[in-house]
Design an enzyme around this catalytic site. Structure first.
Site, PDB file in Angstrom:
ATOM      1  N   GLN A   1       0.852  -1.197   0.000  1.00 55.83           N
ATOM      2  CA  GLN A   1       0.000   0.000   0.000  1.00 55.83           C
ATOM      3  C   GLN A   1       0.884   1.241   0.000  1.00 55.83           C
ATOM      4  O   GLN A   1       0.397   2.354  -0.161  1.00 55.83           O
ATOM      5  CB  GLN A   1      -0.890   0.025   1.246  1.00 55.83           C
ATOM      6  CG  GLN A   1      -1.838  -1.158   1.359  1.00 55.83           C
ATOM      7  CD  GLN A   1      -2.535  -1.183   2.699  1.00 55.83           C
ATOM      8  OE1 GLN A   1      -3.623  -0.626   2.863  1.00 55.83           O
ATOM      9  NE2 GLN A   1      -1.922  -1.817   3.673  1.00 55.83           N
TER      10      GLN A   1
ATOM     11  N   ASP B   1       6.334   4.476  -1.282  1.00 56.27           N
ATOM     12  CA  ASP B   1       7.800   4.638  -1.322  1.00 56.27           C
ATOM     13  C   ASP B   1       8.424   3.494  -2.122  1.00 56.27           C
ATOM     14  O   ASP B   1       7.755   2.524  -2.469  1.00 56.27           O
ATOM     15  CB  ASP B   1       8.368   4.675   0.121  1.00 56.27           C
ATOM     16  CG  ASP B   1       8.147   3.369   0.882  1.00 56.27           C
ATOM     17  OD1 ASP B   1       7.491   3.397   1.941  1.00 56.27           O
ATOM     18  OD2 ASP B   1       8.633   2.321   0.408  1.00 56.27           O
TER      19      ASP B   1
ATOM     20  N   HIS C   1      -1.376   1.378  -4.413  1.00 53.52           N
ATOM     21  CA  HIS C   1      -1.770   2.778  -4.210  1.00 53.52           C
ATOM     22  C   HIS C   1      -0.889   3.731  -5.000  1.00 53.52           C
ATOM     23  O   HIS C   1      -0.859   4.923  -4.720  1.00 53.52           O
ATOM     24  CB  HIS C   1      -1.720   3.135  -2.716  1.00 53.52           C
ATOM     25  CG  HIS C   1      -2.812   2.462  -1.934  1.00 53.52           C
ATOM     26  ND1 HIS C   1      -2.825   2.436  -0.563  1.00 53.52           N
ATOM     27  CD2 HIS C   1      -3.913   1.777  -2.329  1.00 53.52           C
ATOM     28  CE1 HIS C   1      -3.907   1.768  -0.149  1.00 53.52           C
ATOM     29  NE2 HIS C   1      -4.565   1.352  -1.201  1.00 53.52           N
TER      30      HIS C   1
ATOM     31  N   CYS D   1      -4.073  11.983 -20.838  1.00 53.98           N
ATOM     32  CA  CYS D   1      -3.799  10.884 -21.792  1.00 53.98           C
ATOM     33  C   CYS D   1      -3.306   9.613 -21.102  1.00 53.98           C
ATOM     34  O   CYS D   1      -2.933   8.650 -21.760  1.00 53.98           O
ATOM     35  CB  CYS D   1      -2.764  11.354 -22.820  1.00 53.98           C
ATOM     36  SG  CYS D   1      -1.086  11.462 -22.155  1.00 53.98           S
TER      37      CYS D   1
ATOM     38  N   CYS E   1       2.380  17.553 -19.675  1.00 53.94           N
ATOM     39  CA  CYS E   1       2.630  16.138 -19.946  1.00 53.94           C
ATOM     40  C   CYS E   1       3.666  16.007 -21.068  1.00 53.94           C
ATOM     41  O   CYS E   1       3.512  16.632 -22.131  1.00 53.94           O
ATOM     42  CB  CYS E   1       1.318  15.467 -20.372  1.00 53.94           C
ATOM     43  SG  CYS E   1       1.547  13.808 -21.045  1.00 53.94           S
TER      44      CYS E   1
ATOM     45  N   CYS F   1       1.522  14.412 -24.264  1.00 49.82           N
ATOM     46  CA  CYS F   1       0.457  15.142 -24.999  1.00 49.82           C
ATOM     47  C   CYS F   1       0.514  16.648 -24.771  1.00 49.82           C
ATOM     48  O   CYS F   1      -0.247  17.397 -25.373  1.00 49.82           O
ATOM     49  CB  CYS F   1      -0.920  14.598 -24.576  1.00 49.82           C
ATOM     50  SG  CYS F   1      -1.475  15.167 -22.951  1.00 49.82           S
TER      51      CYS F   1
ATOM     52  N   SER G   1      -2.640  -1.045   9.470  1.00 49.31           N
ATOM     53  CA  SER G   1      -3.715  -1.013  10.484  1.00 49.31           C
ATOM     54  C   SER G   1      -4.978  -1.673   9.949  1.00 49.31           C
ATOM     55  O   SER G   1      -5.942  -1.893  10.680  1.00 49.31           O
ATOM     56  CB  SER G   1      -4.030   0.447  10.849  1.00 49.31           C
ATOM     57  OG  SER G   1      -4.552   1.105   9.693  1.00 49.31           O
TER      58      SER G   1
ATOM     59  N   GLU H   1       1.239  -3.552  16.682  1.00 52.22           N
ATOM     60  CA  GLU H   1       0.115  -3.848  17.605  1.00 52.22           C
ATOM     61  C   GLU H   1      -0.988  -4.490  16.785  1.00 52.22           C
ATOM     62  O   GLU H   1      -0.971  -4.398  15.545  1.00 52.22           O
ATOM     63  CB  GLU H   1      -0.374  -2.548  18.258  1.00 52.22           C
ATOM     64  CG  GLU H   1      -0.894  -1.547  17.250  1.00 52.22           C
ATOM     65  CD  GLU H   1      -0.722  -0.096  17.692  1.00 52.22           C
ATOM     66  OE1 GLU H   1      -0.023   0.166  18.684  1.00 52.22           O
ATOM     67  OE2 GLU H   1      -1.277   0.761  17.000  1.00 52.22           O
TER      68      GLU H   1
ATOM     69  N   ALA I   1       8.825  -4.043  12.956  1.00 51.63           N
ATOM     70  CA  ALA I   1       9.060  -4.841  11.737  1.00 51.63           C
ATOM     71  C   ALA I   1      10.540  -5.185  11.559  1.00 51.63           C
ATOM     72  O   ALA I   1      10.882  -6.293  11.131  1.00 51.63           O
ATOM     73  CB  ALA I   1       8.545  -4.062  10.529  1.00 51.63           C
TER      74      ALA I   1
HETATM   75  N1  APR Z   1       6.761  -2.069  12.860  1.00 53.93           N
HETATM   76  C1  APR Z   1       5.619  -2.728  12.540  1.00 53.93           C
HETATM   77  N2  APR Z   1       4.395  -2.126  12.484  1.00 53.93           N
HETATM   78  C2  APR Z   1       4.358  -0.804  12.754  1.00 53.93           C
HETATM   79  C3  APR Z   1       5.506  -0.048  13.098  1.00 53.93           C
HETATM   80  C4  APR Z   1       6.750  -0.742  13.143  1.00 53.93           C
HETATM   81  N3  APR Z   1       7.889  -0.111  13.463  1.00 53.93           N
HETATM   82  N4  APR Z   1       5.117   1.238  13.328  1.00 53.93           N
HETATM   83  C5  APR Z   1       3.779   1.283  13.124  1.00 53.93           C
HETATM   84  N5  APR Z   1       3.320   0.057  12.802  1.00 53.93           N
HETATM   85  C6  APR Z   1       1.941  -0.343  12.482  1.00 53.93           C
HETATM   86  C7  APR Z   1       0.888   0.372  13.294  1.00 53.93           C
HETATM   87  O1  APR Z   1       0.604  -0.375  14.474  1.00 53.93           O
HETATM   88  C8  APR Z   1      -0.312   0.360  12.334  1.00 53.93           C
HETATM   89  O2  APR Z   1      -1.076  -0.838  12.495  1.00 53.93           O
HETATM   90  O3  APR Z   1       1.722   0.028  11.138  1.00 53.93           O
HETATM   91  C9  APR Z   1       0.338   0.347  10.958  1.00 53.93           C
HETATM   92  C10 APR Z   1       0.235   1.677  10.234  1.00 53.93           C
HETATM   93  O4  APR Z   1      -1.123   1.898   9.958  1.00 53.93           O
HETATM   94  P1  APR Z   1      -1.538   3.161   9.057  1.00 53.93           P
HETATM   95  O5  APR Z   1      -0.810   4.365   9.561  1.00 53.93           O
HETATM   96  O6  APR Z   1      -3.034   3.163   9.001  1.00 53.93           O
HETATM   97  O7  APR Z   1      -0.940   2.840   7.620  1.00 53.93           O
HETATM   98  P2  APR Z   1      -1.538   1.851   6.524  1.00 53.93           P
HETATM   99  O8  APR Z   1      -2.257   0.707   7.159  1.00 53.93           O
HETATM  100  O9  APR Z   1      -0.429   1.523   5.592  1.00 53.93           O
HETATM  101  O10 APR Z   1      -2.609   2.786   5.748  1.00 53.93           O
HETATM  102  C11 APR Z   1      -3.231   2.207   4.605  1.00 53.93           C
HETATM  103  O11 APR Z   1      -4.307   4.320   4.164  1.00 53.93           O
HETATM  104  O12 APR Z   1      -4.088   6.600   4.096  1.00 53.93           O
HETATM  105  C12 APR Z   1      -4.148   5.477   3.313  1.00 53.93           C
HETATM  106  O13 APR Z   1      -3.197   5.209   1.199  1.00 53.93           O
HETATM  107  C13 APR Z   1      -2.873   5.307   2.549  1.00 53.93           C
HETATM  108  O14 APR Z   1      -1.701   3.286   2.015  1.00 53.93           O
HETATM  109  C14 APR Z   1      -2.304   4.005   3.077  1.00 53.93           C
HETATM  110  C15 APR Z   1      -3.521   3.287   3.608  1.00 53.93           C
END
Ligand code: APR
Length: 235
Positions: free
Chosen positions: A91, A94, A109, A120, A136, A139, A177, A203, A219
């Site tokens: 998602q 980067d 995403h 285009c 662009c 075009c 999340s 979490e 992670a």
């Molecule tokens: N290691 C592992 N997990 C982590 C860490 C870490 N160091 N730090 C944060 N997290 C977890 C948090 O607990 C949370 O569950 O990563 C998750 C981040 O959740 P979000 O901030 O909601 O990000 P994400 O789930 O990628 O959002 C999904 O929402 O805004 C849109 O397009 C955007 O791609 C994004 C999508």
């Protein structure tokens, strides 16, 4: 558990958090500092393209300065060394998976380093700074935007993702999340096709009970440990 043949990994902002890139919904996350309706919707872009380009120019610079962490590197090793197929769906916008050596990463995403012409559909490598004055290269229209999927738009590669989910023996969700669909629903799709499901996160995510197994922690620690275990040797 037998060594899984096909593994599908979904990553979110949490896998890049330790590389210094913000998450969205953690404390002081991006959406606590910016109004997503202003910077991450087509309506917001139509209202104020300069503000949206400014937001993504800043994120593009953050990404440029960030380095992949041990979690990105571990997934790239898994892709190289695992006997079966390892598909990474992210998602994240980067390029840290790629810079860690991962291949064929599916950016559902979009990508911060790509630009799109709304007239285009031409795509090209985005310059460091984009502005509403850009035209662009194909075009010539003055309708360029970051190649990012905003809220209310259809994520990319959904057909390919659903097909890979139907063939996955193991589905692993890392650093998300699970607040945003369709990605949040991938675990149910994988389970429906008989996959074992694992969540690696700081979490428990929304509805984390849908996973057969879960490991909690940063992670950069728990992903390399899980990969080493799966490969049966230290990384
Ligand atoms: N290691 C592992 N997990 C982590 C860490 C870490 N160091 N730090 C944060 N997290 C977890 C948090 O607990 C949370 O569950 O990563 C998750 C981040 O959740 P979000 O901030 O909601 O990000 P994400 O789930 O990628 O959002 C999904 O929402 O805004 C849109 O397009 C955007 O791609 C994004 C999508």
């Amino acid at each position: 558990m037998t060594v899984a043949e096909n593994i599908l990994i979904l990553t979110g902002a949490g896998i890049s958090a330790e590389s210094g890139l913000g998450t969205f919904r953690d404390k002081d996350g991006l959406w606590s500092r910016y109004d997503l309706n202003e910077v991450a919707t087509p309506e917001g872009f139509a209202r104020n393209p300069a503000l949206v380009h400014e937001f993504y120019n800043a994120r593009r610079e953050n990404c440029r300065q960030a380095q992949p962490n041990a979690a990105h590197r571990a997934l790239a090793r898994l892709q190289t060394e695992h006997a079966g197929k390892v598909t990474i769906v992210t998602q994240n916008i980067d390029d840290l998976h790629e810079r860690a050596g991962a291949r064929n990463v599916i950016h559902m995403h979009g990508q911060i380093n790509r630009a799109l012409c709304a007239a285009c559909n031409h795509r090209w490598d985005a310059p460091a700074e984009m502005s509403p004055a850009d035209t662009c290269p194909a075009c010539g229209a003055n309708t360029t935007r970051p190649d990012i999927v905003w809220f209310g738009e259809i994520p990319y590669f959904m057909e390919e993702i659903m097909s890979e989910l139907s063939r996955a023996d193991l589905f692993v969700s890392i650093g998300t999340s699970r607040n945003v669909y369709p990605a949040a629903g991938f675990v149910a799709e994988a389970r429906a096709h008989g996959a074992h499901t694992l969540e690696l996160n700081l979490e428990p995510s929304e509805g984390a009970s849908r996973f057969d197994a879960r490991r909690l922690g940063p992670a950069s620690k728990i992903v390399p440990a899980w990969v080493a275990e799966l490969l049966g040797r230290p990384l």
